[in-house]
Design a protein around this motif. Structure first.
Motif, PDB file in Angstrom:
ATOM      1  N   ILE A  15       0.842  -1.340  -0.206  1.00 46.44           N
ATOM      2  CA  ILE A  15      -0.068  -0.057   0.031  1.00 46.44           C
ATOM      3  C   ILE A  15       0.900   1.326   0.048  1.00 46.44           C
ATOM      4  CG2 ILE A  15      -1.566   1.379   1.316  1.00 46.44           C
ATOM      5  CD1 ILE A  15      -2.902  -1.494   2.321  1.00 46.44           C
ATOM      6  N   LYS A  16       1.997   1.144   0.847  1.00 46.72           N
ATOM      7  CA  LYS A  16       2.759   2.137   0.768  1.00 46.72           C
ATOM      8  C   LYS A  16       3.382   2.649  -0.541  1.00 46.72           C
ATOM      9  CE  LYS A  16       4.392   2.355   5.617  1.00 46.72           C
ATOM     10  NZ  LYS A  16       5.500   2.302   6.450  1.00 46.72           N
ATOM     11  N   ARG A  17       4.056   1.608  -1.380  1.00 49.15           N
ATOM     12  CA  ARG A  17       4.519   1.540  -2.609  1.00 49.15           C
ATOM     13  C   ARG A  17       3.427   2.210  -3.591  1.00 49.15           C
ATOM     14  NH1 ARG A  17       4.175  -1.166  -7.528  1.00 49.15           N
ATOM     15  NH2 ARG A  17       2.719  -2.512  -6.707  1.00 49.15           N
ATOM     16  N   LEU A  18       2.207   1.725  -3.623  1.00 47.82           N
ATOM     17  CA  LEU A  18       1.107   2.359  -4.458  1.00 47.82           C
ATOM     18  C   LEU A  18       1.183   3.774  -4.047  1.00 47.82           C
ATOM     19  CD1 LEU A  18      -1.313   1.959  -6.220  1.00 47.82           C
ATOM     20  CD2 LEU A  18      -2.912   1.690  -3.944  1.00 47.82           C
ATOM     21  N   ILE A  19       0.986   4.342  -3.003  1.00 52.08           N
ATOM     22  CA  ILE A  19       1.081   5.883  -2.492  1.00 52.08           C
ATOM     23  C   ILE A  19       2.190   6.519  -3.257  1.00 52.08           C
ATOM     24  CG2 ILE A  19       0.918   7.577  -0.811  1.00 52.08           C
ATOM     25  CD1 ILE A  19      -0.398   5.352   0.969  1.00 52.08           C
ATOM     26  N   SER A  47       8.598   9.077   7.836  1.00 50.47           N
ATOM     27  CA  SER A  47       9.255   8.934   9.166  1.00 50.47           C
ATOM     28  C   SER A  47       8.260   8.119  10.090  1.00 50.47           C
ATOM     29  CB  SER A  47       9.191  10.480   9.777  1.00 50.47           C
ATOM     30  OG  SER A  47       8.040  10.980   9.990  1.00 50.47           O
ATOM     31  N   ARG A  48       7.208   7.743   9.734  1.00 48.16           N
ATOM     32  CA  ARG A  48       6.333   6.639  10.424  1.00 48.16           C
ATOM     33  C   ARG A  48       6.195   5.303  10.078  1.00 48.16           C
ATOM     34  NH1 ARG A  48       1.606  10.543  12.731  1.00 48.16           N
ATOM     35  NH2 ARG A  48       2.813  12.493  13.438  1.00 48.16           N
ATOM     36  N   GLU A  49       6.174   4.513  10.925  1.00 48.59           N
ATOM     37  CA  GLU A  49       6.048   3.106  10.566  1.00 48.59           C
ATOM     38  C   GLU A  49       4.694   2.631   9.997  1.00 48.59           C
ATOM     39  OE1 GLU A  49       6.510  -1.317  12.550  1.00 48.59           O
ATOM     40  OE2 GLU A  49       7.251   0.445  13.686  1.00 48.59           O
ATOM     41  N   ILE A  51       1.000   3.562   8.093  1.00 56.99           N
ATOM     42  CA  ILE A  51       0.688   4.331   6.794  1.00 56.99           C
ATOM     43  C   ILE A  51       0.197   5.690   7.354  1.00 56.99           C
ATOM     44  CG2 ILE A  51      -0.987   4.743   4.979  1.00 56.99           C
ATOM     45  CD1 ILE A  51      -1.261   1.506   4.886  1.00 56.99           C
ATOM     46  N   SER A  52       0.881   6.877   6.607  1.00 55.76           N
ATOM     47  CA  SER A  52       0.571   8.290   7.138  1.00 55.76           C
ATOM     48  C   SER A  52       0.894   9.168   5.844  1.00 55.76           C
ATOM     49  CB  SER A  52       1.381   8.706   8.220  1.00 55.76           C
ATOM     50  OG  SER A  52       0.912  10.014   8.837  1.00 55.76           O
ATOM     51  N   ILE A  53       0.009  10.004   5.485  1.00 56.23           N
ATOM     52  CA  ILE A  53       0.368  10.806   4.168  1.00 56.23           C
ATOM     53  C   ILE A  53       0.019  12.208   4.741  1.00 56.23           C
ATOM     54  CG2 ILE A  53      -0.478   9.105   2.740  1.00 56.23           C
ATOM     55  CD1 ILE A  53      -3.003  10.515   2.369  1.00 56.23           C
ATOM     56  N   VAL A  54       0.862  13.254   3.805  1.00 53.84           N
ATOM     57  CA  VAL A  54       0.844  14.679   4.268  1.00 53.84           C
ATOM     58  C   VAL A  54       0.536  15.214   2.954  1.00 53.84           C
ATOM     59  CG1 VAL A  54       2.451  14.580   6.300  1.00 53.84           C
ATOM     60  CG2 VAL A  54       3.377  14.442   4.077  1.00 53.84           C
ATOM     61  N   SER A  55      -0.164  16.377   3.115  1.00 49.58           N
ATOM     62  CA  SER A  55      -0.152  17.111   1.813  1.00 49.58           C
ATOM     63  C   SER A  55      -0.674  18.663   2.417  1.00 49.58           C
ATOM     64  CB  SER A  55      -1.222  16.606   1.072  1.00 49.58           C
ATOM     65  OG  SER A  55      -1.413  17.304  -0.318  1.00 49.58           O
ATOM     66  N   HIS A  56      -1.529  19.205   1.401  1.00 46.58           N
ATOM     67  CA  HIS A  56      -1.888  20.734   1.663  1.00 46.58           C
ATOM     68  C   HIS A  56      -3.356  20.844   1.146  1.00 46.58           C
ATOM     69  CE1 HIS A  56      -0.278  21.270  -2.093  1.00 46.58           C
ATOM     70  NE2 HIS A  56      -0.813  22.494  -2.259  1.00 46.58           N
ATOM     71  N   LEU A  57      -4.055  21.538   1.462  1.00 44.36           N
ATOM     72  CA  LEU A  57      -5.003  22.478   0.680  1.00 44.36           C
ATOM     73  C   LEU A  57      -4.885  23.930   0.426  1.00 44.36           C
ATOM     74  CD1 LEU A  57      -8.466  20.778   2.647  1.00 44.36           C
ATOM     75  CD2 LEU A  57      -7.244  19.849   0.334  1.00 44.36           C
ATOM     76  N   GLY A  58      -5.458  24.266  -0.803  1.00 47.43           N
ATOM     77  CA  GLY A  58      -5.607  25.562  -1.052  1.00 47.43           C
ATOM     78  C   GLY A  58      -6.859  26.179  -0.403  1.00 47.43           C
ATOM     79  N   LYS A  59      -6.735  27.069   0.261  1.00 45.74           N
ATOM     80  CA  LYS A  59      -7.999  27.850   0.709  1.00 45.74           C
ATOM     81  C   LYS A  59      -8.811  28.612  -0.329  1.00 45.74           C
ATOM     82  CE  LYS A  59      -5.620  29.372   5.148  1.00 45.74           C
ATOM     83  NZ  LYS A  59      -5.146  30.437   6.075  1.00 45.74           N
ATOM     84  N   PRO A  60     -10.234  28.387  -0.432  1.00 46.20           N
ATOM     85  CA  PRO A  60     -10.820  27.900   0.957  1.00 46.20           C
ATOM     86  C   PRO A  60     -11.425  26.337   0.935  1.00 46.20           C
ATOM     87  CG  PRO A  60     -12.402  28.897  -0.630  1.00 46.20           C
ATOM     88  CD  PRO A  60     -11.112  28.870  -1.224  1.00 46.20           C
ATOM     89  N   ASP A  61     -10.463  25.478   0.108  1.00 46.16           N
ATOM     90  CA  ASP A  61     -11.028  24.218   0.206  1.00 46.16           C
ATOM     91  C   ASP A  61     -10.937  23.765   1.651  1.00 46.16           C
ATOM     92  OD1 ASP A  61     -11.311  23.771  -2.313  1.00 46.16           O
ATOM     93  OD2 ASP A  61      -9.427  22.392  -2.744  1.00 46.16           O
ATOM     94  N   ASP A  62     -10.416  24.280   2.769  1.00 46.87           N
ATOM     95  CA  ASP A  62     -10.231  23.784   3.996  1.00 46.87           C
ATOM     96  C   ASP A  62     -11.672  23.958   4.474  1.00 46.87           C
ATOM     97  OD1 ASP A  62      -9.623  26.327   3.797  1.00 46.87           O
ATOM     98  OD2 ASP A  62      -8.994  26.268   5.877  1.00 46.87           O
ATOM     99  N   TRP A 157      -1.951  19.310   6.127  1.00 47.56           N
ATOM    100  CA  TRP A 157      -2.516  18.319   7.011  1.00 47.56           C
ATOM    101  C   TRP A 157      -1.701  16.936   6.824  1.00 47.56           C
ATOM    102  CZ3 TRP A 157      -4.404  14.235   3.756  1.00 47.56           C
ATOM    103  CH2 TRP A 157      -4.403  14.525   2.527  1.00 47.56           C
ATOM    104  N   ARG A 158      -2.040  16.096   7.796  1.00 42.76           N
ATOM    105  CA  ARG A 158      -1.354  14.797   7.908  1.00 42.76           C
ATOM    106  C   ARG A 158      -2.502  13.834   8.247  1.00 42.76           C
ATOM    107  NH1 ARG A 158       1.927  15.198  11.317  1.00 42.76           N
ATOM    108  NH2 ARG A 158       3.874  15.269  10.146  1.00 42.76           N
ATOM    109  N   LEU A 159      -2.500  12.807   7.512  1.00 36.70           N
ATOM    110  CA  LEU A 159      -3.558  11.660   7.507  1.00 36.70           C
ATOM    111  C   LEU A 159      -3.312  10.483   7.944  1.00 36.70           C
ATOM    112  CD1 LEU A 159      -6.743  10.829   7.710  1.00 36.70           C
ATOM    113  CD2 LEU A 159      -6.217  10.109   5.257  1.00 36.70           C
ATOM    114  N   THR A 160      -3.364   9.743   9.190  1.00 36.31           N
ATOM    115  CA  THR A 160      -2.892   8.584   9.580  1.00 36.31           C
ATOM    116  C   THR A 160      -4.181   7.666   9.636  1.00 36.31           C
ATOM    117  OG1 THR A 160      -1.045   9.271  10.991  1.00 36.31           O
ATOM    118  CG2 THR A 160      -1.682   7.202  11.205  1.00 36.31           C
TER     119      THR A 160
END
Length: 218
Positions: A15-19, A47-49, A51-62, A157-160
């Motif tokens: 799954i990590k490879r897929l990401i 840095s995390r064992e 699955i965890s992803i990081v990204s950003h949103l452009g305002k005002p998508d948040d 943002w980060r999603l675990t």
């Protein structure tokens, strides 16, 4: 997503490879005004064992997503393509669609400005590294000043995920001869040629065959 034991993808490393290989993600939220979706690149947090992803949103998508106040779904789509029944040895037969996908669900963590800056820099580096003359977000004072001005228009943002459902539907339920014909069709120059899907099928089925050979010799 309907799951099938023959196609379930539960290997964390896979799954990590897929990401890693498919960073363009679809972000879906169920809000007070109904479902909304956005599309952004994501990075695996190495840095995390877990699955965890990081990204950003452009305002005002948040605000549109009511970000951070409820669970969301991030969809990672890998290689996919149409599979003609003409590639089967069975008759009659119907077509299908082969694909690899992961659904990551959870409540996102909103990053600080400093963390967001670091994530944005990593995103730029990740894609620019392939360029002959990579441009860095803070590569020059002017670039850094420009990027700093844009920082206030983004939310990091980060999603675990608390729930991960992944599927690798690559004709695992077909005979070896049929799989080989499908791969040949995808590698050809026909209307539904897909080298990326062919490569994924070849990789997965080589692992399946190697596992069967190893089991048979024990």
């Amino acid at each position: 997503m309907r799951q099938n034991p023959s196609f379930a993808l539960g290997d964390t490393d896979e799954i990590k490879r897929l990401i890693r290989e498919n960073p363009w993600a679809t972000i879906v939220s169920q809000t007070a005004l109904g479902p909304v979706a956005s599309h952004y690149p994501v990075l695996l947090d190495e840095s995390r064992e877990d699955i965890s992803i990081v990204s950003h949103l452009g305002k005002p998508d948040d605000l549109i997503h009511e970000f951070g106040s409820h669970e969301l779904l991030v969809i990672i789509q890998g290689p996919h393509g149409y599979i003609s029944p003409g590639w089967y040895d069975a008759n009659p037969a119907v077509p299908t669609w082969n694909f690899v996908v992961a659904h990551l669900s959870g409540v996102p963590e909103i990053l600080s400005d400093e963390e967001n800056w670091n994530v944005l820099g990593r995103l730029v580096d990740h894609f620019e590294d392939r360029m002959p003359q990579p441009r860095r977000m803070a590569g020059t004072p002017d670039n850094e000043a420009y990027a700093q001005r844009l920082l206030s228009g983004t939310v990091g943002w980060r999603l675990t995920p608390t729930r991960t459902v992944a599927k690798s539907k690559l004709s695992q339920n077909r005979p070896v001869e049929t799989v080989d014909r499908i791969i040949d069709g995808l590698e050809g120059d026909g209307a539904y040629a897909s080298p990326a899907l062919a490569a994924e099928m070849r990789r997965v089925h080589e692992r399946i065959r190697a596992a069967k050979d190893s089991s048979a010799t024990r």
